[in-house]
Structure formats: C-alpha cells, structure tokens
Design a protein around this motif. Structure first.
Motif, PDB file in Angstrom:
ATOM      1  N   MET A   1     -19.979  33.657 -12.204  1.00 36.99           N
ATOM      2  CA  MET A   1     -20.349  32.365 -11.651  1.00 36.99           C
ATOM      3  C   MET A   1     -21.490  32.511 -10.636  1.00 36.99           C
ATOM      4  SD  MET A   1     -17.948  29.936  -9.322  1.00 36.99           S
ATOM      5  CE  MET A   1     -17.826  31.157  -8.050  1.00 36.99           C
ATOM      6  N   PRO A   2     -22.644  31.913 -10.905  1.00 39.44           N
ATOM      7  CA  PRO A   2     -23.693  31.900  -9.884  1.00 39.44           C
ATOM      8  C   PRO A   2     -23.315  30.952  -8.752  1.00 39.44           C
ATOM      9  CG  PRO A   2     -24.402  30.677 -11.798  1.00 39.44           C
ATOM     10  CD  PRO A   2     -23.068  31.286 -12.144  1.00 39.44           C
ATOM     11  N   LYS A   3     -23.978  31.103  -7.631  1.00 34.61           N
ATOM     12  CA  LYS A   3     -23.644  30.297  -6.461  1.00 34.61           C
ATOM     13  C   LYS A   3     -23.816  28.805  -6.728  1.00 34.61           C
ATOM     14  CE  LYS A   3     -24.419  30.045  -1.533  1.00 34.61           C
ATOM     15  NZ  LYS A   3     -23.070  30.137  -1.131  1.00 34.61           N
ATOM     16  N   ALA A   4     -24.799  28.424  -7.526  1.00 32.71           N
ATOM     17  CA  ALA A   4     -25.032  27.008  -7.820  1.00 32.71           C
ATOM     18  C   ALA A   4     -23.907  26.406  -8.646  1.00 32.71           C
ATOM     19  CB  ALA A   4     -26.365  26.846  -8.543  1.00 32.71           C
ATOM     20  N   SER A   5     -23.106  27.241  -9.288  1.00 33.36           N
ATOM     21  CA  SER A   5     -22.049  26.750 -10.158  1.00 33.36           C
ATOM     22  C   SER A   5     -20.721  26.562  -9.433  1.00 33.36           C
ATOM     23  CB  SER A   5     -21.875  27.720 -11.323  1.00 33.36           C
ATOM     24  OG  SER A   5     -20.890  27.284 -12.195  1.00 33.36           O
ATOM     25  N   GLN A   6     -20.677  26.778  -8.133  1.00 37.00           N
ATOM     26  CA  GLN A   6     -19.425  26.604  -7.396  1.00 37.00           C
ATOM     27  C   GLN A   6     -18.944  25.157  -7.440  1.00 37.00           C
ATOM     28  OE1 GLN A   6     -20.161  28.124  -3.511  1.00 37.00           O
ATOM     29  NE2 GLN A   6     -19.813  30.237  -4.113  1.00 37.00           N
ATOM     30  N   LYS A   7     -19.862  24.227  -7.498  1.00 39.47           N
ATOM     31  CA  LYS A   7     -19.472  22.818  -7.591  1.00 39.47           C
ATOM     32  C   LYS A   7     -18.741  22.550  -8.903  1.00 39.47           C
ATOM     33  CE  LYS A   7     -23.224  21.347  -4.657  1.00 39.47           C
ATOM     34  NZ  LYS A   7     -24.556  20.773  -4.598  1.00 39.47           N
ATOM     35  N   GLN A   8     -19.109  23.260  -9.953  1.00 39.10           N
ATOM     36  CA  GLN A   8     -18.413  23.099 -11.228  1.00 39.10           C
ATOM     37  C   GLN A   8     -16.976  23.606 -11.127  1.00 39.10           C
ATOM     38  OE1 GLN A   8     -20.878  25.102 -14.055  1.00 39.10           O
ATOM     39  NE2 GLN A   8     -22.305  23.388 -14.236  1.00 39.10           N
ATOM     40  N   ILE A   9     -16.777  24.685 -10.377  1.00 36.35           N
ATOM     41  CA  ILE A   9     -15.422  25.198 -10.184  1.00 36.35           C
ATOM     42  C   ILE A   9     -14.582  24.183  -9.421  1.00 36.35           C
ATOM     43  CG2 ILE A   9     -14.058  27.024  -9.101  1.00 36.35           C
ATOM     44  CD1 ILE A   9     -15.569  27.892 -11.607  1.00 36.35           C
ATOM     45  N   PHE A  10     -15.161  23.565  -8.393  1.00 37.24           N
ATOM     46  CA  PHE A  10     -14.441  22.524  -7.664  1.00 37.24           C
ATOM     47  C   PHE A  10     -14.169  21.316  -8.553  1.00 37.24           C
ATOM     48  CE2 PHE A  10     -16.455  24.389  -3.696  1.00 37.24           C
ATOM     49  CZ  PHE A  10     -15.294  25.034  -3.304  1.00 37.24           C
ATOM     50  N   LEU A  11     -15.101  20.999  -9.434  1.00 36.00           N
ATOM     51  CA  LEU A  11     -14.899  19.904 -10.376  1.00 36.00           C
ATOM     52  C   LEU A  11     -13.736  20.199 -11.302  1.00 36.00           C
ATOM     53  CD1 LEU A  11     -15.766  17.245 -11.769  1.00 36.00           C
ATOM     54  CD2 LEU A  11     -17.332  18.627 -13.143  1.00 36.00           C
ATOM     55  N   PHE A  12     -13.726  21.392 -11.899  1.00 36.54           N
ATOM     56  CA  PHE A  12     -12.629  21.766 -12.793  1.00 36.54           C
ATOM     57  C   PHE A  12     -11.299  21.798 -12.054  1.00 36.54           C
ATOM     58  CE2 PHE A  12     -15.893  24.148 -15.513  1.00 36.54           C
ATOM     59  CZ  PHE A  12     -16.048  23.074 -16.356  1.00 36.54           C
ATOM     60  N   SER A  13     -11.306  22.256 -10.811  1.00 39.12           N
ATOM     61  CA  SER A  13     -10.065  22.312 -10.027  1.00 39.12           C
ATOM     62  C   SER A  13      -9.531  20.920  -9.744  1.00 39.12           C
ATOM     63  CB  SER A  13     -10.305  23.041  -8.705  1.00 39.12           C
ATOM     64  OG  SER A  13     -10.728  24.353  -8.931  1.00 39.12           O
ATOM     65  N   SER A  14     -10.397  20.011  -9.364  1.00 41.89           N
ATOM     66  CA  SER A  14      -9.924  18.660  -9.071  1.00 41.89           C
ATOM     67  C   SER A  14      -9.463  17.939 -10.340  1.00 41.89           C
ATOM     68  CB  SER A  14     -10.998  17.859  -8.342  1.00 41.89           C
ATOM     69  OG  SER A  14     -12.177  17.796  -9.099  1.00 41.89           O
ATOM     70  N   ILE A  15     -10.098  18.215 -11.460  1.00 43.93           N
ATOM     71  CA  ILE A  15      -9.630  17.637 -12.728  1.00 43.93           C
ATOM     72  C   ILE A  15      -8.264  18.202 -13.093  1.00 43.93           C
ATOM     73  CG2 ILE A  15     -10.062  17.554 -15.217  1.00 43.93           C
ATOM     74  CD1 ILE A  15     -13.045  17.340 -14.548  1.00 43.93           C
ATOM     75  N   ALA A  16      -8.060  19.501 -12.861  1.00 42.10           N
ATOM     76  CA  ALA A  16      -6.753  20.111 -13.144  1.00 42.10           C
ATOM     77  C   ALA A  16      -5.672  19.500 -12.260  1.00 42.10           C
ATOM     78  CB  ALA A  16      -6.819  21.622 -12.938  1.00 42.10           C
ATOM     79  N   ILE A  17      -5.981  19.269 -10.986  1.00 46.19           N
ATOM     80  CA  ILE A  17      -5.014  18.641 -10.075  1.00 46.19           C
ATOM     81  C   ILE A  17      -4.684  17.226 -10.553  1.00 46.19           C
ATOM     82  CG2 ILE A  17      -4.712  17.720  -7.740  1.00 46.19           C
ATOM     83  CD1 ILE A  17      -6.316  20.163  -6.759  1.00 46.19           C
TER      84      ILE A  17
END
Length: 127
Positions: free
Chosen positions: A24-40
């Motif tokens: 994961m590049p640093k710019a893609s951290q927002k995508q990880i937060f997006l996937f996490s919030s969708i999972a929640i």
C-alpha cells in the motif's frame, strides 16, 4: 437474506488484505479507511438483522451510521484523489466535523429526538 449482509461485510476486508499485500502506498491509506468503514457498516447492518432486542437494533443502527457516514467521507476523498482534484484542507476538516456532528445526533437517539423522533423495529420478511 441475513447471511448476504454478513458476506458483504467480508468483501471489504478482502479489499484491505489485497491492498496491504500489494504494498500500500501512502496515498492509498484513504482507500484502506474507506474499506474499513464499509466493513463496519455492512457488519453492523448484518448485526441489526440478527438482533432480537431493541438495544441490539439500536447499537447496530448506531454502528451502521458510523460506518456509512465515514464511508461517504472517505469515498469523497478517494474519488477526488483518483480524479486529481485537490480538496482544500479546511474543506476536508469541515466535512469531517459535519460527519462527527451527524454521528453525535445518531448516538443520542435513545435520550433525545435530535435525529429520530421515535424508534421501533419489526420483522419484514424474516429480516
């Protein structure tokens, strides 16, 4: 139908694992937060379907709103990043504060009528 919502909660977790394994590049951290919030949001929706008490439904609804509100926030951030649109820092913070205020209104629904005027639940086609 209940199991579909639970399976839908697993898909964003697979997206997180994919992004993590591909470096994961640093710019893609927002995508990880997006996937996490969708999972929640998906997990809490499934939790609401399996709940048998009013308290369980309220907690599931609060978690669902938490996940879905932040999913919308991170979706805006990810799409603007992918499109090359630069959003000012103060606009990002303003949208974030707006999300927190909405979550506050939802989390106080059992004591105040800021967000919901009344709360109830019932079965609809077994869900």
């Amino acid at each position: 139908m209940k199991w579909f919502y639970l399976a839908a909660a697993i898909l964003p977790i697979l997206g997180i694992a994919y992004h993590y394994e591909t470096g994961m590049p640093k710019a893609s951290q927002k995508q990880i937060f997006l996937f996490s919030s969708i999972a929640i949001a998906n997990y809490s929706y499934a939790m609401g379907c399996f709940a048998h008490t009013m308290e369980g439904v309220i907690i599931a609804n609060q978690l669902y709103n938490f996940g879905s509100i932040f999913a919308n926030f991170f979706m805006i951030m990810v799409v603007s990043e992918l499109c090359g649109i630069k959003i000012n820092q103060w606009i990002q913070r303003l949208i974030f504060v707006y999300c927190v205020v909405i979550i506050f209104f939802v989390s106080t629904c059992t004591k105040y009528t800021l967000y919901y005027s009344e709360i109830g639940y019932g079965l609809y086609h077994g869900v």
